[in-house]
Design a protein around this motif. Structure first.
Motif, PDB file in Angstrom:
ATOM      1  N   ALA A  23       0.827  -1.209   0.000  1.00 23.86           N
ATOM      2  CA  ALA A  23       0.000   0.000   0.000  1.00 23.86           C
ATOM      3  C   ALA A  23       0.863   1.263   0.000  1.00 23.86           C
ATOM      4  N   VAL A  24       1.854   1.319   0.876  1.00 24.71           N
ATOM      5  CA  VAL A  24       2.718   2.502   0.945  1.00 24.71           C
ATOM      6  C   VAL A  24       3.502   2.658  -0.353  1.00 24.71           C
ATOM      7  N   LYS A  26       2.669   1.615  -3.340  1.00 20.42           N
ATOM      8  CA  LYS A  26       1.779   2.061  -4.422  1.00 20.42           C
ATOM      9  C   LYS A  26       1.539   3.565  -4.331  1.00 20.42           C
ATOM     10  N   GLU A  27       1.347   4.060  -3.127  1.00 23.43           N
ATOM     11  CA  GLU A  27       1.102   5.495  -2.940  1.00 23.43           C
ATOM     12  C   GLU A  27       2.301   6.334  -3.372  1.00 23.43           C
ATOM     13  N   ALA A  28       3.507   5.821  -3.126  1.00 28.54           N
ATOM     14  CA  ALA A  28       4.719   6.594  -3.386  1.00 28.54           C
ATOM     15  C   ALA A  28       5.381   6.247  -4.720  1.00 28.54           C
ATOM     16  N   ARG A  29       4.896   5.234  -5.412  1.00 31.61           N
ATOM     17  CA  ARG A  29       5.489   4.706  -6.650  1.00 31.61           C
ATOM     18  C   ARG A  29       6.827   4.032  -6.392  1.00 31.61           C
TER      19      ARG A  29
END
Length: 117
Positions: A23-24, A26-29
Motif C-alpha cells: 500500500a505505501v 503504491k502510494e509513493a510509486r
C-alpha cells in the motif's frame, strides 16, 4: 453455492506487514527502505524478511544504490504487485459488502444454527 469472499484473499499479500508495504509503495510509486521501516514501525530485519517474500513472489523489485556516500535501498511495485494489491482490495470490499448485508450473501445450508447469545 457461492464462494465466500475470504477465499479470494491472497496469503502473501494479506499479511498485515506485506499489505502495508504494498500500500505505501503504491502510494509513493517508489519508496526508500528506511522510510518504509519508519512508516510501518518495523525493525530492519523484519522489513527485510517481508520484502524478501514479496520479491520472491514477483510483487516488488528491490534496487540498491548510493545517494552521495550513503547506501540506499529502493522498493517499487511490479505490474504483478499492482494487480495483486488491486485484487486483494476487491476481495476485502466483497467481504465487507457481505458482512454489511449489501452483498449476495452465502447460503449457510441446513446445518447452520443461529449464533449463541
Amino acid at each position: 453455492m457461492n464462494e465466500h469472499p475470504t477465499n479470494g484473499l491472497d496469503d502473501v499479500v494479506h499479511q498485515r506487514v506485506r499489505l502495508g508495504i504494498l500500500a505505501v509503495t503504491k502510494e509513493a510509486r517508489q519508496v526508500e527502505f528506511t522510510f518504509l521501516r519508519g512508516t510501518l514501525g518495523l525493525t530492519a530485519g523484519n522489513l527485510s524478511q517481508h520484502l524478501g517474500v514479496l520479491e520472491k513472489a514477483g510483487l516488488v523489485t528491490i534496487d540498491k544504490g548510493y545517494e552521495g556516500k550513503r547506501a540506499r535501498t529502493w522498493i517499487q511495485l511490479t505490474k504483478a504487485g499492482k494487480k495483486a494489491l488491486n485484487e486483494e482490495i476487491a476481495a476485502l470490499k466483497a467481504l465487507i459488502q457481505q458482512l454489511e448485508g449489501t452483498g449476495g450473501g452465502v447460503d449457510p445450508g441446513p446445518a447452520a444454527a443461529p449464533a449463541p447469545g
